[in-house]
Design an enzyme around this catalytic site. Structure first.
Site, PDB file in Angstrom:
ATOM      1  N   LYS A 179      10.172   2.956   5.923  1.00  7.99           N
ATOM      2  CA  LYS A 179       9.567   3.237   7.224  1.00  7.99           C
ATOM      3  C   LYS A 179      10.365   2.639   8.386  1.00  7.99           C
ATOM      4  O   LYS A 179      10.479   3.246   9.460  1.00  7.99           O
ATOM      5  CB  LYS A 179       8.142   2.662   7.224  1.00  7.99           C
ATOM      6  CG  LYS A 179       7.261   3.240   8.293  1.00  7.99           C
ATOM      7  CD  LYS A 179       5.829   2.752   8.134  1.00  7.99           C
ATOM      8  CE  LYS A 179       4.975   3.303   9.269  1.00  7.99           C
ATOM      9  NZ  LYS A 179       3.571   2.891   9.127  1.00  7.99           N
ATOM     10  N   PHE A 196       0.830  -1.198   0.000  1.00 11.56           N
ATOM     11  CA  PHE A 196       0.000   0.000   0.000  1.00 11.56           C
ATOM     12  C   PHE A 196       0.874   1.261   0.000  1.00 11.56           C
ATOM     13  O   PHE A 196       1.808   1.388   0.779  1.00 11.56           O
ATOM     14  CB  PHE A 196      -0.920   0.002   1.228  1.00 11.56           C
ATOM     15  CG  PHE A 196      -1.768   1.243   1.309  1.00 11.56           C
ATOM     16  CD1 PHE A 196      -2.714   1.524   0.328  1.00 11.56           C
ATOM     17  CD2 PHE A 196      -1.597   2.153   2.345  1.00 11.56           C
ATOM     18  CE1 PHE A 196      -3.472   2.674   0.377  1.00 11.56           C
ATOM     19  CE2 PHE A 196      -2.355   3.311   2.407  1.00 11.56           C
ATOM     20  CZ  PHE A 196      -3.301   3.578   1.423  1.00 11.56           C
ATOM     21  N   GLN A 197       0.556   2.182  -0.870  1.00 14.12           N
ATOM     22  CA  GLN A 197       1.300   3.437  -1.038  1.00 14.12           C
ATOM     23  C   GLN A 197       2.789   3.210  -1.267  1.00 14.12           C
ATOM     24  O   GLN A 197       3.626   3.947  -0.761  1.00 14.12           O
ATOM     25  CB  GLN A 197       1.064   4.376   0.158  1.00 14.12           C
ATOM     26  CG  GLN A 197      -0.360   4.945   0.167  1.00 14.12           C
ATOM     27  CD  GLN A 197      -0.510   6.175   1.029  1.00 14.12           C
ATOM     28  OE1 GLN A 197       0.197   6.338   2.025  1.00 14.12           O
ATOM     29  NE2 GLN A 197      -1.432   7.053   0.666  1.00 14.12           N
TER      30      GLN A 197
END
Lengths: 171, 576
Positions: free
Chosen positions: B175, B125-126
């Site tokens: 991240k 996702f993204q």
């Protein structure tokens, strides 16, 4: 004309894409590319063969110089070099013609590295002309598969292979 | 936020912290004062670390605005601009801004979040492969693989962005990097063996250039953005004055040489002045200074400066001989080269050539016809702005007709006052760039001059300007058309105005007011002067919607593919 460009790069991910991108953005097709580590494990050497206009290849080469991960670039097309390429050639062969093929392999100092009932695999090392010559001679027997490593080159003699990458910069 | 380790570590200033804290600390150690950005899932930890950091974060309303604002910050100051976005769409929204900076060699560092390393390449996702996407539009980019590399990567990114031929650098931060624990140590030096820009020009080449200048009868200085980037404006003025060589600049070079100087001929190229373009056609020595012979400058290449020997001074060796054969190449920083050249060159007095170009300048000034109806001409609007700001404002332009009118009618005397997307020609650049410039230089008078089409591409940044009360003054040159498209359709497509008419446009004043920005619509010169005065006396942002004659054209003009000598409209209108 055909250019052979030797590039020393840091072994970072993405460096191949950076170099290749500079050729593709000018619409140039890389004819062959061979990459492997050098005497320094942090550094790889790429040998790129590309066909194209001298002026544009020079401009691409200058842009390759500018990549942060590139240490040295040289167009060694005009240099006196040792050029080698390896090819594996799977040729259709049965008992009727195997000995003819073996003769050709001997003449070229190539090797048979695999034999089966209906084929042999020939390994040949040499410069482009030698490879082209044996491929030409084997073609009538039926080439079932062909794979080539692409050319690697080294400048003859004791001087270092590459000019310093920033030579152009100080011109 | 940091826990001290043992004494040895304390001496080496090693502190234990998260990757996100290390990111912020490295920005502080690199003297970053402002970040333009927009948060999102992949950069939450970073935004948490920014929350109480001594760095000003400007929240834009679209990531493209962040990239352009960072670019405007950089152009106005010369220091690298910084933008920050999350992964996926946040990152891809930066791309146009990064490409804009790349084409104009603007120092910028763009940070993007990405999915955790374990998810890279899985269409998470993204997720977007932003290092892959930006490969051809960055000077360099990084995908950070280990949190301990952060300080080194950030230090290198700023070094690469701001040295040599400047340009944008992107740093992608998965991240997991921002939440990892790391022993922070800021590197004292940068070690990049593959990156050694040449600053000092070769002395023999410079001497040859000095000799060529002495020998030339009709020399011309052709100055580009490189002169601005290297801060060479004073040396350039000294060189021109010592040798009495007339000067023309590119769009990017405006301000590198005083626009009101007796030796200045104006901009050259597609919408250049008659004097500048004719001087190129006639000169016997063309001295290119930090310019790259762009197609909008040269027109038909084989007829560009046909009689001239060419000296090319540029820090980027790949620019030498790219488009035009060069007789005397000098690779080096423009300021460093000009300093030596200025010393070596012999003084020259004004000659017949200078008289000739001055005569062209007198005889063929930029011109336009004013309608009898009293309607405003767009050129008049720019002239009014020039007069009312005494030529001292920082003017960020958008792209197309009004961009050319700014270049023609606002005479920039100083570098870093004209911000414009030259290479990429990015509509929507001007307003966010002006925000970046105003944030960087709070004491400067900053104007965004936009087309009605261009402004709508980043109009959402009205919110940003209002939120921070950023004193950007907006002038919309409103002709209800995509003016340059309309001009080309008029001239080359039999007046078939396909999709270039912007009626109905929004009421820009109401649009501004909805965002909390005051404004006014003006339709004649008196109203305009008053509105500019009001804008200047308003502390925050202000918008002026200037309704101008809809079908005004930019002249003179070199038709596409033509030579500079093929200019039309040299009296400000098409000759019948």
């Amino acid at each position: 004309m055909k250019h052979t460009i030797s590039i020393q790069v840091y072994n970072h991910s993405g460096v191949l894409a950076r170099v290749a991108g500079l050729f593709s953005r000018r619409g140039y097709n890389i004819e062959s590319i061979a990459v492997g580590v050098t005497e320094d494990p942090d550094i790889s050497r790429m040998t790129i063969v590309v066909e194209g206009d001298e002026h544009i290849v020079e401009q691409i080469t200058k842009n390759v110089h500018k990549l942060i991960d590139v240490l040295k670039v040289s167009d060694i097309s005009q240099e006196d070099t040792v050029d080698r390429e390896l090819a594996l050639i799977k040729v259709a062969a049965d008992t009727s013609n195997r000995s003819d093929i073996l003769q050709i392999v001997d003449i070229f100092r190539a090797h048979i590295v695999d034999v089966s009932e209906k084929s042999v695999v020939v390994e040949i090392v040499g410069d482009e002309q030698k490879l082209e010559a044996i491929i030409q001679l084997l073609r009538p027997y039926g080439i079932k598969e062909l794979t080539r490593t692409g050319k690697i080159s080294m400048v003859r003699g004791s001087k270092p292979q590459s000019i310093p990458s920033r030579r152009i910069a100080s011109a | 936020m940091a826990i001290r380790l043992n004494k040895d570590d304390e001496r080496r200033k090693i502190k234990r912290m998260t990757g996100a804290q290390a990111f912020v600390q490295a920005l502080i150690d690199t003297d970053v004062d402002t970040v333009f950005g927009y948060p999102g899932g992949a950069v939450l930890s970073i935004y948490d670390a920014l929350y109480d950091a001594p760095i000003r974060h400007i929240l834009v309303r679209h990531e493209q605005g962040a990239a352009h604002a960072a670019d405007g910050y950089a152009r106005a100051t010369g220091r690298p601009g910084v933008c920050l976005a999350t992964s996926g769409p946040g990152a891809t929204n930066l791309v146009t801004g990064i490409a804009t900076a790349y084409m104009d060699s603007i120092p910028m560092v763009a940070f993007t979040g990405n999915v955790a390393q374990g998810l890279l390449g899985t269409d998470a996702f993204q997720e977007a492969d932003i290092t892959g996407i930006t490969l051809p539009v960055t000077k360099h980019n990084y995908l950070v693989r280990s949190a301990k590399d952060l300080p080194k990567v950030i230090r290198e990114a700023f070094h690469i962005a701001s040295t040599g031929r400047p340009g944008p650098v992107l740093v992608d931060l998965p991240k997991d990097i921002s939440i990892a624990q790391v022993d922070y140590e800021y590197p004292e030096t940068v070690d990049l063996p593959g990156y050694k820009p040449t600053y000092k020009g070769h002395i023999r080449q410079i001497l040859e250039a000095a000799y060529a200048i002495s020998a030339a009868e009709k020399p011309l200085l052709y100055v580009g953005g490189g002169a601005v980037a290297s801060g060479a404006h004073e040396l350039l003025a000294q060189l021109a004055e010592k040798t009495n060589i007339p000067v023309t600049t590119t769009l990017m070079g405006l301000g590198a040489f005083p626009g009101t100087h007796r030796l200045f001929l104006g901009m050259l190229g597609m919408h250049g002045t008659v004097a500048a373009n004719w001087a190129v056609c006639e000169c016997d020595l063309l001295i290119a200074v930090g310019a790259r012979f762009d197609d909008r400058v040269t027109g038909k290449l084989d007829q560009f400066a046909p009689n001239a020997k060419v000296i090319h001074i540029d820090i980027d060796p790949a620019e030498i001989g790219k488009n035009v054969p060069v007789d005397i190449p000098i690779v080096g920083d423009v300021a460093a080269v000009l300093e030596v050249l200025l010393e070596k060159v012999s003084p020259k007095s004004a000659n017949a050539w200078l008289t000739q170009v001055e005569q062209w300048k007198q005889e063929y000034p930029l011109a336009y016809d004013k309608p009898e109806t009293g309607e405003l001409m767009p050129q008049e609007a720019i002239e009014t702005l020039y007069k009312k700001t005494a030529g001292k404002a920082v003017v960020a332009g958008d792209v197309w007709q009004h961009q050319m009118w700014i270049a023609q009618y606002y005479k920039f005397d100083n570098p870093r006052h004209h911000l414009s997307s030259g290479g990429l020609g990015t509509m929507g650049y001007g307003f966010p760039a002006a925000i970046g410039a105003a944030v960087a230089k709070p004491d400067a008078e900053v104007w965004a001059v936009c087309g009605d089409g261009s402004f709508q591409m980043n109009a959402q940044e009205l919110s940003t300007a209002a939120t921070y009360d950023i004193p950007v003054k907006i002038m919309i040159i409103n002709n209800s058309y995509l003016g340059m498209v309309r001009q080309w359709q008029e001239l080359f497509f039999r007046q078939r105005y396909s999709n270039s008419h912007l009626m109905p446009n929004p009421d820009f004043v109401k649009l501004a007011e909805a965002h909390g920005v005051p404004g006014v619509t003006v339709k004649n010169r008196a109203q305009l002067e008053e509105a500019v005065h009001t804008a200047q006396n308003t502390s925050g942002p202000y918008l002026i919607d200037v309704h101008v004659v809809p079908e005004a054209n930019v002249f003179p003009m070199v038709p596409a593919g033509g030579a500079l000598s093929d200019m039309v409209g040299i009296r400000g209108r098409l000759e019948s």
